[in-house]
Design a protein around this motif. Structure first.
Motif, short mmCIF file in Angstrom:
data_model
loop_
_atom_site.label_atom_id
_atom_site.label_comp_id
_atom_site.label_asym_id
_atom_site.label_seq_id
_atom_site.Cartn_x
_atom_site.Cartn_y
_atom_site.Cartn_z
N GLU A 170 44.81 -7.06 80.43
CA GLU A 170 43.63 -6.67 81.07
C GLU A 170 43.16 -7.57 82.17
N GLY A 171 42.30 -7.26 83.09
CA GLY A 171 41.67 -7.93 84.31
C GLY A 171 40.48 -6.96 85.10
N ALA A 189 49.04 -1.92 82.02
CA ALA A 189 47.84 -2.62 81.56
C ALA A 189 46.46 -2.49 82.03
N CYS A 190 46.25 -2.32 83.48
CA CYS A 190 45.17 -2.28 84.23
C CYS A 190 45.29 -1.71 85.40
N VAL A 191 44.18 -1.01 85.84
CA VAL A 191 43.88 -0.38 87.19
C VAL A 191 42.77 -0.44 87.86
N ARG A 192 42.86 -0.74 89.12
CA ARG A 192 41.29 -1.19 89.77
C ARG A 192 41.60 -0.58 91.22
N VAL A 230 45.41 -0.65 92.58
CA VAL A 230 46.38 -1.69 92.31
C VAL A 230 46.36 -1.49 90.76
N VAL A 231 47.63 -1.87 90.52
CA VAL A 231 47.91 -1.63 88.83
C VAL A 231 48.84 -2.86 88.46
N ALA A 232 48.43 -3.37 87.27
CA ALA A 232 49.22 -4.44 86.57
C ALA A 232 50.03 -3.68 85.67
N ALA A 233 51.58 -3.75 85.73
CA ALA A 233 52.71 -3.11 85.03
C ALA A 233 52.82 -4.28 84.01
N LEU A 289 34.45 -3.63 91.20
CA LEU A 289 34.73 -4.28 92.44
C LEU A 289 36.17 -4.02 92.90
N ARG A 290 36.48 -4.18 94.20
CA ARG A 290 37.98 -3.64 94.82
C ARG A 290 38.62 -4.78 95.29
N TYR A 291 39.99 -4.53 95.02
CA TYR A 291 41.13 -5.36 95.72
C TYR A 291 41.34 -5.16 97.03
#
Length: 308
Positions: free
Chosen positions: A106-107, A56-59, A67-70, A304-306
């Motif tokens: 999303e995020g 869904a999302c990668v940051r 970091v990713v959201a699967a 912005l970073r995790y």
């Protein structure tokens, strides 16, 4: 009205989650329901790697990596280059729910290094369209918790340049909202309407707000899914620009570059736009699923970073 140019061939069934990779000088995005990570060069060349059954999302992470959201869990990646080359697999964190009808969507990260991402029901499931969505927060220590519920299709999330306010979309509302997030704890204290698309685009805006990005001047660029456009709202909520994309399924946008004259573009930034084939007449819109781009006159903010 400026028009974004087609940068790639159709590369995604449902392109989403674009973010600028400054170290790699490229755009990262996802093909959400296929679970593929997409890396797009400034010239339009594409590399793809399958990550999970949904992505869904990668940051970016503060110390390097991503970091990713699967589908129902977060994961950490040390190197996108190694991932694309098959030399690394993501380190999956524990799943956050069991319901097969729900997935991340999303995020984005806050200035304190926490990663927020919203969950929602699949549209073809029995819960599709119901307010079962939740905004989750991944803290730097790797723990995750829900911080806002009652959402339907949580989408774009980004902070203002001064870090004092967060813009958030729950698409069916037709609004961009403000989230009031406590900087010390990351708790969501309140959510209030900021701008209704119908108020700035007319009674029928032609679509719903989807992904968004904030520029260095505080302008909010919002993908209008269904309308084939990205609109820029100034910091006061007024419409300052509308960009035609040429296909209706406009899902998300980001800005590449730092505003320091990268690539010789005006203002140093390029607007990148992901698109979808879902629900689209592909005979009428064969470029759906492509990435589009347009040089713009404002500078980009680094994503912005995790901090984990």
């Amino acid at each position: 009205m400026p028009t974004a140019a087609q940068l790639t061939e159709p590369i995604a069934e449902h392109g989403e989650g674009p973010v600028w990779d400054a170290d790699g000088g490229r755009l990262l995005a996802v093909d959400l329901e296929r679970g593929d990570l997409l890396a797009v060069s400034t010239g339009g060349e594409v590399s793809t790697h399958h990550v999970a059954d949904a992505l869904a999302c990668v940051r970016p992470r503060r110390e390097g990596g991503w970091v990713v959201a699967a589908r129902r869990r977060f994961a950490l990646v040390d190197s996108v280059t190694d991932l694309l080359a098959g030399r690394e697999e993501p380190r999956m964190l524990p799943p956050l729910w069991d319901d097969a009808e729900l997935r991340f969507n999303e995020g984005g990260c806050d200035p304190q290094g926490r990663f927020f991402c919203g969950s929602m029901a699949y549209g073809d499931g029995g819960k599709g369209g119901e307010p079962v969505g939740v905004l989750w927060r991944l803290d730097p220590d790797g723990s995750a918790r829900p911080v806002l519920d009652g959402l339907t299709i949580p989408n774009g999330l980004a902070w203002s340049p001064d870090g004092q306010r967060a813009y958030h979309v729950d698409s069916p509302s037709g609004e961009i909202s403000l989230l009031h997030v406590a900087p010390d704890t990351g708790e969501v204290l309140d959510r209030e309407p900021w701008v209704r698309l119908a108020d700035v685009l007319g009674a029928d805006p032609g679509g719903v707000p989807d992904g968004l990005v904030v520029d260095a001047e505080g302008g909010v660029w919002v993908a209008v899914n269904g309308a084939g456009a990205v609109v820029r709202l100034d910091a006061g909520g007024g419409l300052s620009e509308r960009v035609d994309v040429g296909v209706p399924g406009v899902t998300a946008c980001t800005l590449g570059g730092t505003g320091e004259g990268d690539d010789g573009t005006r203002g140093g930034a390029v607007l990148y736009v992901t698109t979808s084939t879902q629900g689209v007449d592909l005979d009428a819109h064969p470029a759906s699923g492509s990435v589009f781009s347009l040089p713009v006159e404002v500078a980009a903010l680094p994503p912005l970073r995790y901090d984990g």
